[in-house]
Scaffold this motif. Structure first.
Motif, mmCIF file in Angstrom:
data_model
loop_
_atom_site.group_PDB
_atom_site.id
_atom_site.type_symbol
_atom_site.label_atom_id
_atom_site.label_comp_id
_atom_site.label_asym_id
_atom_site.label_seq_id
_atom_site.Cartn_x
_atom_site.Cartn_y
_atom_site.Cartn_z
ATOM 1 N N ASN A 369 5.097 9.921 14.275
ATOM 2 C CA ASN A 369 5.266 10.234 15.690
ATOM 3 C C ASN A 369 5.187 11.731 15.921
ATOM 4 O OD1 ASN A 369 5.601 7.629 16.570
ATOM 5 N ND2 ASN A 369 7.794 7.652 16.120
ATOM 6 N N CYS A 370 4.650 12.101 17.073
ATOM 7 C CA CYS A 370 4.588 13.509 17.462
ATOM 8 C C CYS A 370 6.011 14.022 17.638
ATOM 9 C CB CYS A 370 3.822 13.631 18.770
ATOM 10 S SG CYS A 370 4.025 15.220 19.576
ATOM 11 N N ILE A 371 6.294 15.204 17.087
ATOM 12 C CA ILE A 371 7.631 15.754 17.255
ATOM 13 C C ILE A 371 7.662 16.814 18.359
ATOM 14 C CG2 ILE A 371 8.404 15.263 14.924
ATOM 15 C CD1 ILE A 371 7.838 18.206 14.246
ATOM 16 N N MET A 372 6.542 16.996 19.014
ATOM 17 C CA MET A 372 6.442 17.955 20.117
ATOM 18 C C MET A 372 6.686 19.400 19.687
ATOM 19 S SD MET A 372 7.812 16.831 23.794
ATOM 20 C CE MET A 372 7.347 18.153 24.870
ATOM 21 N N CYS A 373 6.189 19.725 18.522
ATOM 22 C CA CYS A 373 6.423 21.073 18.021
ATOM 23 C C CYS A 373 5.536 22.090 18.742
ATOM 24 C CB CYS A 373 6.135 21.131 16.534
ATOM 25 S SG CYS A 373 4.420 20.824 16.144
ATOM 26 N N SER A 374 4.531 21.606 19.462
ATOM 27 C CA SER A 374 3.575 22.408 20.238
ATOM 28 C C SER A 374 2.677 23.302 19.388
ATOM 29 C CB SER A 374 4.254 23.211 21.351
ATOM 30 O OG SER A 374 5.032 24.248 20.836
ATOM 31 N N GLU A 375 2.618 23.054 18.095
ATOM 32 C CA GLU A 375 1.690 23.811 17.256
ATOM 33 C C GLU A 375 0.239 23.596 17.698
ATOM 34 O OE1 GLU A 375 1.773 25.801 14.065
ATOM 35 O OE2 GLU A 375 3.469 26.342 15.303
ATOM 36 N N CYS A 376 -0.069 22.350 18.091
ATOM 37 C CA CYS A 376 -1.465 22.077 18.466
ATOM 38 C C CYS A 376 -1.866 22.902 19.683
ATOM 39 C CB CYS A 376 -1.712 20.582 18.667
ATOM 40 S SG CYS A 376 -0.588 19.765 19.797
ATOM 41 N N LEU A 377 -0.932 23.166 20.582
ATOM 42 C CA LEU A 377 -1.249 24.011 21.734
ATOM 43 C C LEU A 377 -1.485 25.449 21.289
ATOM 44 C CD1 LEU A 377 0.545 21.620 23.070
ATOM 45 C CD2 LEU A 377 0.809 23.229 24.933
ATOM 46 N N PRO A 386 -3.840 19.556 23.172
ATOM 47 C CA PRO A 386 -4.452 18.434 22.445
ATOM 48 C C PRO A 386 -3.600 17.162 22.434
ATOM 49 C CG PRO A 386 -4.731 20.460 21.221
ATOM 50 C CD PRO A 386 -3.846 20.792 22.377
ATOM 51 N N ILE A 387 -2.297 17.305 22.262
ATOM 52 C CA ILE A 387 -1.485 16.101 22.158
ATOM 53 C C ILE A 387 -1.508 15.304 23.463
ATOM 54 C CG2 ILE A 387 0.629 17.421 22.665
ATOM 55 C CD1 ILE A 387 0.335 14.160 20.630
ATOM 56 N N LEU A 388 -1.538 15.990 24.588
ATOM 57 C CA LEU A 388 -1.546 15.256 25.857
ATOM 58 C C LEU A 388 -2.862 14.508 26.049
ATOM 59 C CD1 LEU A 388 0.234 17.650 28.379
ATOM 60 C CD2 LEU A 388 1.201 15.949 26.839
ATOM 61 N N CYS A 419 -1.292 19.825 12.801
ATOM 62 C CA CYS A 419 -0.246 18.885 13.198
ATOM 63 C C CYS A 419 0.611 18.443 12.012
ATOM 64 C CB CYS A 419 -0.861 17.659 13.860
ATOM 65 S SG CYS A 419 0.392 16.458 14.322
ATOM 66 N N PRO A 420 1.912 18.733 12.046
ATOM 67 C CA PRO A 420 2.763 18.328 10.928
ATOM 68 C C PRO A 420 2.904 16.805 10.859
ATOM 69 C CG PRO A 420 4.105 19.218 12.698
ATOM 70 C CD PRO A 420 2.675 19.448 13.076
ATOM 71 N N SER A 421 2.712 16.142 11.988
ATOM 72 C CA SER A 421 2.824 14.684 11.990
ATOM 73 C C SER A 421 1.495 14.010 11.667
ATOM 74 C CB SER A 421 3.332 14.192 13.341
ATOM 75 O OG SER A 421 4.565 14.793 13.631
ATOM 76 N N PRO A 424 -4.260 12.236 14.308
ATOM 77 C CA PRO A 424 -5.704 12.553 14.349
ATOM 78 C C PRO A 424 -6.105 12.992 15.746
ATOM 79 C CG PRO A 424 -5.387 10.179 14.317
ATOM 80 C CD PRO A 424 -4.018 10.789 14.242
ATOM 81 N N LEU A 425 -5.642 14.160 16.147
ATOM 82 C CA LEU A 425 -5.834 14.615 17.522
ATOM 83 C C LEU A 425 -7.310 14.735 17.887
ATOM 84 C CD1 LEU A 425 -3.003 17.242 17.341
ATOM 85 C CD2 LEU A 425 -3.040 15.325 18.918
ATOM 86 N N LEU A 426 -8.075 15.417 17.027
ATOM 87 C CA LEU A 426 -9.476 15.635 17.376
ATOM 88 C C LEU A 426 -10.218 14.307 17.463
ATOM 89 C CD1 LEU A 426 -11.972 17.209 17.984
ATOM 90 C CD2 LEU A 426 -12.172 17.824 15.588
HETATM 91 S S1 SF4 Z 1 1.068 19.533 16.496
HETATM 92 FE FE1 SF4 Z 1 1.352 17.345 16.226
HETATM 93 S S2 SF4 Z 1 3.565 17.056 16.271
HETATM 94 FE FE2 SF4 Z 1 3.167 19.087 17.085
HETATM 95 S S3 SF4 Z 1 3.049 18.773 19.309
HETATM 96 FE FE3 SF4 Z 1 0.958 18.648 18.528
HETATM 97 S S4 SF4 Z 1 0.654 16.473 18.135
HETATM 98 FE FE4 SF4 Z 1 2.837 16.772 18.348
#
Ligand code: SF4
Ligand code: SF4
Lengths: 442, 352
Positions: A369-377, A386-388, A419-421, A424-426
Motif C-alpha cells: 500500500n502507498c504510505i503517502m511519503c510523497s517521494e514520487c511527487l 504520480p500516485i494520484l 516508491c518505497p512501496s 508500479p506508478l509509471l
Molecule cells: S512514492 Fe510510493 S508510497 Fe510514496 S507517495 Fe508515491 S506512491 Fe505512495
C-alpha cells in the motif's frame, strides 16, 4: 545510498554505475558474418527496402529508402550479399522487416553521399539535404529524424542550440567518451548546424557535473567561439531529458503539445552532432555509432564503436561475454531502456548503451500500500502527482487521470524507481495515457 | 570463451518487463525502521531521566499497537500488515508521549484506540489502513486519552534517574509542567520556569517521557532529515512559526520565545508527529502551509485559549485541513499555466 541534506526536487539519484566504463577508451567492435538492418530504426514511417535478396552491397550503400517526410534512409555498414529480407526481433520489442547482409569482409566502399569537404558556402538547404541523405536520427535514444528536427519553420526563430551531453542514465558512458575522444568532430558538427539559424545567440553544451574531464576538454576546444558556453548541470536523473535541459539552461518551458522549436531551441545529441560532421564534411552516411556495454554480469565492460546492424551477441562477445546469468539485458539504460528478450537484436541508430542487470538487480518486489511519503511527487521532473494519477487509473477514473496531467508524463520512470512501496506508478500512468488516447480517438 | 556463461543459456533466462528496470533499495519497512532509529535518542534520554520503567511502558504501548493491528486485520479478513513496522512506530511514539506515571491500562487502551479507531477504521471517515488515515493515530489517541483520563495526567514527576522504579503516582514528587507556569496568557517568563539550558537538555524536568530532552529530539530530527525520511520543511517551519508568533507576543523577549520553543511537546510533535505521511499534506507547497499552520495554531492555542496542550489539537486541525490544502496547492505541471483543478481524494481504489 542517498545521504543528502536538501530535499531535492524534480529528480532522483539512482546509483550511477558509470565506473564500469567511464575511463575506458573507445575501441572498434568486431564485425560478425551476418548483419541485420531493421527498416524502422527511427520514429516515423519505416523505410522501404531498395535491394533484393542476392544483390551485392557496399559499405555506405543505401539499402532502404525513407518512407515519407518523417523517416530515415538505411545504409549497409558492410560490403557483401543481401541474403534475406525477413522479420527479425528488434530492440523495442516485436518484430520488424530487416535486411540481412552477409559480410564479405572486403569493406568495399560506396560513393560518398555528397562530395566530401564542407564549406561555409554550402547553403542551408544543402546541409539539411545532406543530413537527410545520411539517414541521421537523434542518437540519444529518441531516434527522431534529424533533418526534420533541424529544419523548423522559419518563424521559430531559433536562438539557442543545446548540445545534449547530460548522459543521465545509469551505466551509459558512450556520450561521455565521444565528447572526450571526438571533441573536434562534435564541435565541427555544431558549427555546421549553427549556420542554419540566422537568429542564433547561444550554443549551450549541457553536461553533468560528474564529468569534469569533459568540461575541460570542451572548454578548450570552444574557447575561440564566443557563442558557445559549456554549462555544468547537477548530476541527477533525468537531467538529460529535453524538457529538463531546456528549463535548466534557458529557463523556458515547453508547453504541452509544443516542440522545443516553439521556445526557439534546437536540441542535439553529441553523437548526432558528430554524425552531422561525418555526413557534411566526409560524405559518410550514418553507419556506425559508439555504445557502452556495461553492468555487473558483463565480464569486460567496454565502450565500443560499432557498425550499425551488428547483433548484440557479437558486441557482448567483444566484452568477453557474461560472467553470470544476467537478469535483464537492456537496450539503453535501466530507467528508460527496453528489456531485450533476444540477443540477436541488432544495434540500431538510437541505441546508446547495452546495460546488463544481475538477476538480483532486476528483481522487482511486490507492491504494497502507498504510505503517502510523497517521494514520487518530489522526483517527478514535470511536477506531476504520480500516485494520484495511478490511483485514478486503478479506479477507472480516466477523466481525472487526464486532469491530473497524465499526458504530460515524460515516462522517465523516476516515480516507480523511488516508491518505497514498489507501486508500479509509471505502468499505471502509461495505462492511463493509453486510455486517454483511445478515448480521444474514438 | 572460458568460464563465461553460455550465450544461449543466458538468452533463455532473460527477463523482460516495462521500464524502469531498477528500484530504490528503500522499502516501506526500511523507512519505518529508520523512524524507529530516530526514536532511539529520545528513548535513551527518557530512560536516563525517568528510569527503567520507561521500557516497560514502551513495550506495552508498542506491543499492544502491533497486536491490535494484527487482531483487527485478522477479524476483518484484511491482509495482515504488521510486518511493515508502522504499528510499531505508532506504538512507540505513543509510549513516548505519556508521563512515566501513566498507568499501564491507560497506555493499553490508548494504543488500541490509536491503531483500531484512528488508523484502521480511519475514525469512520473512509477506508483506513497505512497511508489512508486522515488523522495522526498517535496524536489523536493521546489527545483523547487526555480528555478521558485527565486524572491520570495531573501528576508530573520529576526525573529521579535510571534506577527509579515504577511510580505509584500519589507518593511520587509531583510538579506541574513548565508550560503551565507560562501558559496563562503570559508575556514573559515567570521565575518558576527552569533555565533554558535545563529545558534544552531535559534535566530536572517533568513531562511526557519522550519530550523532555530537546537535545535528543534534535539528534533524531537531524537523522531523519539527513536520511531523507522527512522533509526538513516540516519540523523547521513548524517550530519556527510557533517561535515567531511567540516572539511577537512576548514583544521580542528572547527568553520568553526560547522558553516556549523548548517547553511542552513542540519539538517532539514537530519532529515525529507533524511529519506523519498519511495525515500530513502530500504536495510540496501543501507541506509548507501544513507546517506553518500547525506552528501558528500551536502558539495561538497556547496563548489565546490558554491551552498548554495545544500542539495535539493543532496537529489534528491541520490533519483535517490537509486534503483541502493539497487540493488548492497541487503543483503546477511543467509547461502549464495553472495548477490542476481536481478534487483531491485519497481513498484506496482496491477497497472501494
Ligand atoms: S512514492 Fe510510493 S508510497 Fe510514496 S507517495 Fe508515491 S506512491 Fe505512495
Ligand atoms: S510521472 Fe512520468 S514524468 Fe513524472 S516521475 Fe513518473 S514517469 Fe517521470
Amino acid at each position: 545510498m542517498e545521504f543528502s541534506f536538501m530535499y531535492k526536487e524534480g529528480g532522483a539519484h539512482p546509483d550511477e554505475q558509470k565506473g564500469f566504463t567511464d575511463s575506458k577508451p573507445i575501441i572498434d567492435a568486431s564485425v560478425p558474418k551476418l548483419m541485420a538492418y531493421p527498416i524502422a530504426m527511427h520514429i516515423g514511417a519505416p523505410a522501404a527496402p531498395i535491394v533484393e535478396v542476392g544483390d551485392q552491397v557496399k559499405v555506405g550503400q543505401m539499402i532502404a529508402k525513407e518512407g515519407g517526410f518523417v523517416s530515415a534512409h538505411v545504409y549497409s555498414s558492410v560490403s557483401g550479399e543481401v541474403v534475406a529480407i525477413e522479420k527479425r526481433a528488434q530492440a523495442g520489442g516485436g518484430e520488424v522487416d530487416s535486411i540481412i547482409v552477409k559480410n564479405d569482409y572486403a569493406y568495399t566502399r560506396a560513393e560518398p553521399i555528397v562530395k566530401p569537404g564542407y564549406s561555409s558556402e554550402t547553403s542551408n538547404k544543402e546541409i539539411i539535404d545532406t543530413i537527410r541523405k545520411a539517414g541521421i536520427v537523434g542518437m540519444g535514444g529518441a531516434s527522431f529524424p534529424a533533418a526534420v528536427k533541424l529544419a523548423p519553420p522559419e518563424e521559430a526563430k531559433i536562438d539557442t542550440i543545446i548540445l545534449n551531453g547530460a548522459e543521465c542514465e545509469p551505466y551509459s558512458t558512450s556520450d561521455h567518451r565521444v565528447m572526450l575522444e571526438y571533441t573536434d568532430e562534435i564541435i565541427k558538427g555544431i558549427d555546421i548546424v549553427s549556420q542554419l539559424y540566422p537568429d542564433l545567440k547561444n550554443i549551450y553544451i549541457g553536461i553533468e557535473d560528474n564529468k569534469k574531464d569533459v568540461k575541460e576538454v570542451l572548454e578548450k576546444a570552444t574557447a575561440a567561439n564566443k557563442k558557445v558556453a559549456v554549462q555544468t548541470l547537477k548530476a541527477m536523473y533525468p537531467q538529460g531529458s529535453e524538457k529538463n535541459l531546456i528549463k535548466s539552461l534557458t529557463g523556458r518551458e515547453v508547453q504541452p503539445g509544443e516542440l522545443p522549436a516553439d521556445v526557439h531551441v534546437i536540441l542535439l545529441n553529441v553523437s548526432s552532432a558528430r554524425a552531422v560532421y561525418h555526413a557534411c564534411e566526409l560524405g559518410e552516411p550514418l553507419i556506425e555509432r559508439v555504445i557502452s556495454v556495461s553492468g555487473a554480469p558483463v565480464k569486460n565492460p567496454q565502450n565500443l564503436k560499432v557498425r550499425i546492424g551488428t547483433p548484440m551477441e557479437s558486441v557482448i562477445d567483444d566484452c568477453e561475454g557474461f560472467s553470470e546469468i544476467p537478469g535483464k539485458v537492456l537496450s539503453g539504460g535501466p530507467m528508460m531502456g527496453g528489456a531485450v528478450g533476444d540477443l540477436s537484436v541488432p544495434i540500431s541508430k538510437g541505441m546508446t548503451a547495452i546495460s546488463v542487470l544481475t538477476r538480483k538487480e532486476a528483481q522487482i518486489e511486490e507492491p504494497e500500500n502507498c504510505i503517502m511519503c510523497s517521494e514520487c511527487l518530489h522526483v517527478c521532473p514535470v511536477s506531476l502527482q504520480p500516485i494520484l494519477i495511478s490511483e485514478a487509473f486503478e479506479r477507472g477514473d480516466i477523466e481525472k487521470a487526464e486532469k491530473l496531467g497524465a499526458m504530460d508524463c515524460i515516462e522517465c520512470g523516476n516515480c516507480s524507481f523511488i516508491c518505497p512501496s514498489k507501486i508500479p506508478l509509471l505502468e499505471n500512468i502509461r495505462g492511463a495515457k493509453a486510455a486517454i488516447q483511445a478515448r480521444q480517438e474514438g | 570463451m572460458e568460464n563465461s556463461v553460455d550465450m544461449k543459456k543466458a538468452q533463455n533466462k532473460l527477463q523482460v518487463g516495462p521500464s524502469p528496470h531498477i528500484r530504490t533499495r528503500r522499502t516501506t519497512k526500511s523507512m519505518m525502521i529508520e523512524m524507529l532509529i530516530a526514536l532511539v535518542p529520545p528513548i535513551i534520554a527518557a530512560s536516563y531521566f525517568f528510569g527503567w520503567w520507561v521500557f516497560v511502558q514502551l513495550a506495552v504501548a508498542s506491543g499492544v499497537a502491533v497486536l491490535s493491528e494484527y487482531a483487527f486485520q485478522k477479524m476483518t479478513h484484511r491482509k495482515v500488515t504488521i510486518k511493515d513496522c508502522s504499528a510499531l512506530v505508532t506504538g512507540t511514539l505513543l509510549g513516548l508521549s505519556f508521563p512515566v506515571t501513566a498507568p499501564l491500562w491507560v497506555v493499553t487502551v490508548t494504543s488500541i484506540f490509536a491503531i483500531v479507531v484512528v488508523k484502521q477504521w480511519n475514525a469512520g471517515l473512509g477506508n483506513g489502513g497505512i497511508g489512508r488515515n486522515y488523522l495522526n493515530p498517535a496524536v489523536t489517541a493521546r489527545v483523547c486519552a487526555k480528555i478521558f483520563f485527565t486524572p491520570f495526567f495531573t501528576d508530573w514527576v520529576l526525573p529521579t534517574g535510571f534506577s527509579a522504579g515504577p511510580y505509584g503516582g500519589v507518593d511520587a514528587v509531583s510538579s506541574s509542567t513548565p508550560l503551565e507556569f507560562i501558559g496563562h496568557g503570559a508575556q514573559s517568563v515567570s521565575n518558576q520556569v527552569p533555565a533554558l539550558r535545563e529545558l534544552f537538555l531535559g534535566v530536572n524536568l517533568g513531562g511526557n517521557i519522550g519530550e523532555t530532552s530537546k537535545l535528543a529530539i534534535l539528534i533524531g530530527m537531524l537523522y531523519l532529515i539527513f536520511r531523507r525520511i522527512i522533509s526538513p520543511k516540516i519540523p523547521l517551519l513548524f517550530i519556527g512559526s510557533t517561535v515567531l508568533v511567540m516572539c511577537f507576543w512576548g514583544s521580542f523577549d528572547l527568553e520568553f520565545m526560547l522558553t516556549h520553543a523548548l517547553t511542552g511537546t513542540l519539538f517532539f510533535g514537530a519532529t515525529y508527529m507533524a511529519t506523519d505521511y498519511s495525515s500530513g499534506a502530500l504536495t510540496p507547497a501543501g507541506k509548507t502551509v501544513f507546517a506553518i499552520g500547525g506552528g501558528v495554531l500551536t502558539a495561538l492555542l497556547r496563548l489565546v485559549f490558554d491551552y498548554p496542550g495545544g500542539l495535539g489539537i493543532a496537529i489534528i486541525i491541520m490533519n483535517i485541513c490537509a486534503p483541502f490544502i493539497d487540493q488548492k496547492l497541487m503543483p503546477r505541471i511543467y509547461g502549464h499555466k495553472k495548477r490542476p483543478n481536481v478534487k483531491f481524494d485519497r481513498q484506496n481504489p482496491n477497497q472501494l
